[in-house]
Write a protein that holds these residues in place. Structure first.
Motif, PDB file in Angstrom:
ATOM      1  N   LEU A 112       0.839  -1.194   0.000  1.00 30.56           N
ATOM      2  CA  LEU A 112       0.000   0.000   0.000  1.00 30.56           C
ATOM      3  C   LEU A 112       0.878   1.250   0.000  1.00 30.56           C
ATOM      4  O   LEU A 112       1.850   1.346   0.747  1.00 30.56           O
ATOM      5  CB  LEU A 112      -0.913   0.022   1.215  1.00 30.56           C
ATOM      6  CG  LEU A 112      -2.037  -1.019   1.255  1.00 30.56           C
ATOM      7  CD1 LEU A 112      -2.747  -0.978   2.593  1.00 30.56           C
ATOM      8  CD2 LEU A 112      -3.018  -0.766   0.115  1.00 30.56           C
ATOM      9  N   SER A 116      -3.025   4.838  -1.986  1.00 29.09           N
ATOM     10  CA  SER A 116      -3.704   3.594  -2.343  1.00 29.09           C
ATOM     11  C   SER A 116      -5.082   3.506  -1.703  1.00 29.09           C
ATOM     12  O   SER A 116      -5.248   3.809  -0.521  1.00 29.09           O
ATOM     13  CB  SER A 116      -2.872   2.384  -1.899  1.00 29.09           C
ATOM     14  OG  SER A 116      -1.636   2.342  -2.560  1.00 29.09           O
ATOM     15  N   ASN A 137      -4.261   0.996  -6.996  1.00 27.22           N
ATOM     16  CA  ASN A 137      -2.909   0.900  -7.580  1.00 27.22           C
ATOM     17  C   ASN A 137      -2.037  -0.184  -6.948  1.00 27.22           C
ATOM     18  O   ASN A 137      -0.811  -0.100  -7.001  1.00 27.22           O
ATOM     19  CB  ASN A 137      -2.201   2.251  -7.489  1.00 27.22           C
ATOM     20  CG  ASN A 137      -2.070   2.768  -6.064  1.00 27.22           C
ATOM     21  OD1 ASN A 137      -2.345   2.042  -5.102  1.00 27.22           O
ATOM     22  ND2 ASN A 137      -1.655   4.017  -5.915  1.00 27.22           N
ATOM     23  N   THR A 138      -2.681  -1.195  -6.368  1.00 26.51           N
ATOM     24  CA  THR A 138      -1.889  -2.241  -5.712  1.00 26.51           C
ATOM     25  C   THR A 138      -1.953  -3.600  -6.407  1.00 26.51           C
ATOM     26  O   THR A 138      -1.028  -4.398  -6.287  1.00 26.51           O
ATOM     27  CB  THR A 138      -2.329  -2.425  -4.245  1.00 26.51           C
ATOM     28  OG1 THR A 138      -3.723  -2.734  -4.214  1.00 26.51           O
ATOM     29  CG2 THR A 138      -2.070  -1.164  -3.444  1.00 26.51           C
TER      30      THR A 138
END
Length: 242
Positions: A112, A116, A137-138
Motif C-alpha cells: 500500500l 492507495s 494501484n496495488t
C-alpha cells in the motif's frame, strides 16, 4: 458460456455486477486492476472471480471506449460502465494499436502507498478534503509485451459514488478498461498452435515504441495484412527475370 469469460463478477450484485477493470499508461505492460485477480487469492465461494488470472493465461485488452459510470444518469438501477463513454466518438478509439491478445507473465500485489485505496467502493468528499484522492494501484497484472495505446483514464464504472457527477463525492479511483480471458479450444491439435505471434511473425517489434517494422510485402499495425501490390510486383519480377 459468456459468463465464463468474465474475469470477475460479484455473485451478490444486482443490476451492476462487479467486473475487473484496469488502467495503464501507453507502452506499459502493467495493468492496475480494481480487485485482486490472482488464482492464489481467489475465494472458493461467494463473490469470487469467474476466471482468476495466473502466469501463462491469455487476455484480450482492447480499446473499447469504455463507460465511465452511470452516476447521475437518472436510472434507479445503473448498469456497469453506464451510457457515458470515455471517448468523444469512434474516431478516438485506437483500432490500429497492434496486438490485443497478451500472455500473462506475473500477477502480484504491491505494498500500500500513501495514495492507495483500500476500499474502492468508498467515496471521498473532495470539497472537504481536496487532497483525499485515492487510487486502485496495488493489484497488478503484468503482460509479455507493451500495450500500444493509452488506457490511463479513471472512472467509477461500478457506480460506487452517491451523488451526481459534480466532484463533491469522488469515487473515480479505478480504471475503465474491461479485460477478457481467452481460452484456446480444447483440441489436441490446438496444443501445437502459437496464438500470440509478435508482429504476426512478419516483422520486428520496436519494444521502445511498441510498434512493428514489417517485412517486405506486409503491412498493418501487427503486420497482419499482405500488400497485394507488392505481391503483384514480386510475381511480375519473377516472370520477367525467370
Amino acid at each position: 458460456n459468456e459468463a465464463d469469460q468474465e474475469i470477475a463478477d460479484n455473485a451478490s450484485a444486482g443490476a451492476s455486477s462487479t467486473r475487473i477493470v484496469g488502467y495503464f499508461d501507453k507502452f506499459s505492460n502493467k495493468i492496475y486492476t480494481n480487485y485482486d485477480t490472482s488464482c492464489e487469492n481467489n475465494p472458493s465461494s461467494g463473490a469470487r472471480n469467474h476466471k482468476c488470472v495466473e502466469k501463462g493465461d491469455l487476455l484480450f485488452v482492447a480499446d473499447g471506449c469504455w463507460g465511465v459510470g452511470d452516476l447521475g444518469a437518472g436510472t434507479t438501477t445503473p448498469f456497469f460502465g453506464g451510457p457515458t463513454a470515455s471517448c468523444t466518438d469512434s474516431t478516438d478509439v485506437e483500432y490500429g494499436s497492434g496486438n490485443v491478445l497478451y500472455n500473462v507473465t506475473r500477477v502480484y500485489t504491491l505494498p500500500l502507498a500513501a495514495d492507495s485505496a483500500t476500499d474502492i467502493t468508498a467515496t471521498i468528499d473532495v470539497v472537504a478534503d481536496t487532497d483525499g484522492h485515492l487510487y486502485a494501484n496495488t493489484y497488478v497484472i503484468e503482460l509479455d509485451r507493451h500495450i500500444g495505446w493509452d488506457g490511463s483514464a479513471l472512472g467509477d464504472a461500478a457506480n460506487n459514488g452517491l451523488s451526481p457527477v459534480d466532484d463533491t463525492q469522488w469515487a473515480d479511483n479505478s480504471g475503465l478498461v474491461n479485460i477478457f480471458h481467452f481460452t484456446p479450444p480444447p483440441h489436441e491439435e490446438a496444443k501445437t498452435l502459437n496464438y500470440v505471434n509478435e508482429c504476426s511473425s512478419r516483422g520486428m517489434c520496436n519494444r521502445e515504441e511498441g510498434i512493428c517494422a514489417c517485412f517486405a510485402g506486409y503491412t498493418g499495425a501487427a503486420c497482419e495484412l499482405q500488400d497485394a501490390l507488392w505481391g503483384m510486383h514480386y510475381a511480375a519480377t519473377k516472370a520477367i527475370g525467370g
